[in-house]
Design an enzyme around this catalytic site. Structure first.
Site, PDB file in Angstrom:
ATOM      1  N   SER A 176       0.804  -1.223   0.000  1.00 16.34           N
ATOM      2  CA  SER A 176       0.000   0.000   0.000  1.00 16.34           C
ATOM      3  C   SER A 176       0.840   1.277   0.000  1.00 16.34           C
ATOM      4  O   SER A 176       0.437   2.284  -0.582  1.00 16.34           O
ATOM      5  CB  SER A 176      -0.971   0.004   1.179  1.00 16.34           C
ATOM      6  OG  SER A 176      -0.290  -0.174   2.397  1.00 16.34           O
ATOM      7  N   HIS A 198       1.211   4.827   4.410  1.00 15.68           N
ATOM      8  CA  HIS A 198       0.399   5.422   3.353  1.00 15.68           C
ATOM      9  C   HIS A 198       0.808   6.867   3.095  1.00 15.68           C
ATOM     10  O   HIS A 198       1.003   7.278   1.948  1.00 15.68           O
ATOM     11  CB  HIS A 198      -1.082   5.376   3.742  1.00 15.68           C
ATOM     12  CG  HIS A 198      -1.643   3.993   3.812  1.00 15.68           C
ATOM     13  ND1 HIS A 198      -2.928   3.735   4.224  1.00 15.68           N
ATOM     14  CD2 HIS A 198      -1.097   2.785   3.527  1.00 15.68           C
ATOM     15  CE1 HIS A 198      -3.161   2.431   4.179  1.00 15.68           C
ATOM     16  NE2 HIS A 198      -2.046   1.836   3.770  1.00 15.68           N
TER      17      HIS A 198
END
Length: 201
Positions: free
Chosen positions: A122, A173
């Site tokens: 991610s 992230h």
């Protein structure tokens, strides 16, 4: 008509799926200790010199749904970015953002002392999103079939979900997003997209 392809995006998906299948035969990919044995991120081990985990963890996923969600995002967003910016620059952004996300995550854990086993693509995928966001700004809000507004909404919703859910590495992230945006500033040229819009791709 020549169909434009994104071979690096496809190859990354294949590698991630292959790693997941391989590990699934040896144990439970939802188990943190098993994933730790196979290259997941863990700050105390990084401090002991196992820096390779910052790279290997990008290819590991905790369970099938984690893998599917990330690979769907990689397929859609990676395809767009690779066509616009080219294969080499795409790979630079992907891996540098993945590492950047892991670095920020490690720094956050170092500050809080709250250590966790982490893994997943991610951070790298958020790097792709960050790069697309910058390119959309440069191209007046549009990149192929994806609008800059749509990308921004997706970023906000994903970060909101992360901060309101448990077990999500939000610093990875954010670090990946920032790294992808900065790298796009350094690497992207408008002529990249103009050249790749032709039929001789």
């Amino acid at each position: 008509m020549y169909r434009r392809k994104a071979p690096c995006t496809a190859a990354l998906i294949v590698v991630n799926v292959a790693v997941f299948i391989f590990l699934s035969f040896g144990g439970m990919t939802e188990d943190a200790y098993y994933m730790l044995q196979n290259g997941a991120m863990y700050l105390p081990l990084l401090q002991q010199g196992e820096y390779y985990r910052m790279f290997t963890s990008i290819f590991l996923h905790f369970g099938f749904s984690h893998l599917v969600n990330n690979m769907l995002m990689l397929g859609v967003m990676g395809w767009q970015l690779e066509l616009v910016i080219g294969r080499i620059k795409f790979l630079i952004i992907y891996f540098a953002a993945g590492l950047g996300g892991n670095v920020l995550s490690a720094l956050a854990e170092l500050r809080t002392g709250d250590y966790a086993v982490s893994a997943g693509a991610s951070g790298a995928i958020f790097g792709i999103i960050g790069a697309l966001l910058y390119i959309a700004v440069r191209n007046h809000g549009q990149i192929g079939n994806v609008s800059g507004q749509g990308i921004l909404i997706m970023v906000v919703l994903t970060l909101y979900y992360g901060f309101t859910s448990s077990g999500v590495d939000n610093f990875a992230h954010i670090g990946g997003l920032a790294a992808g945006f900065v790298l796009a500033v350094l690497l992207y040229r408008e002529r990249d997209e103009e050249f790749r819009s032709g039929v001789f791709r």
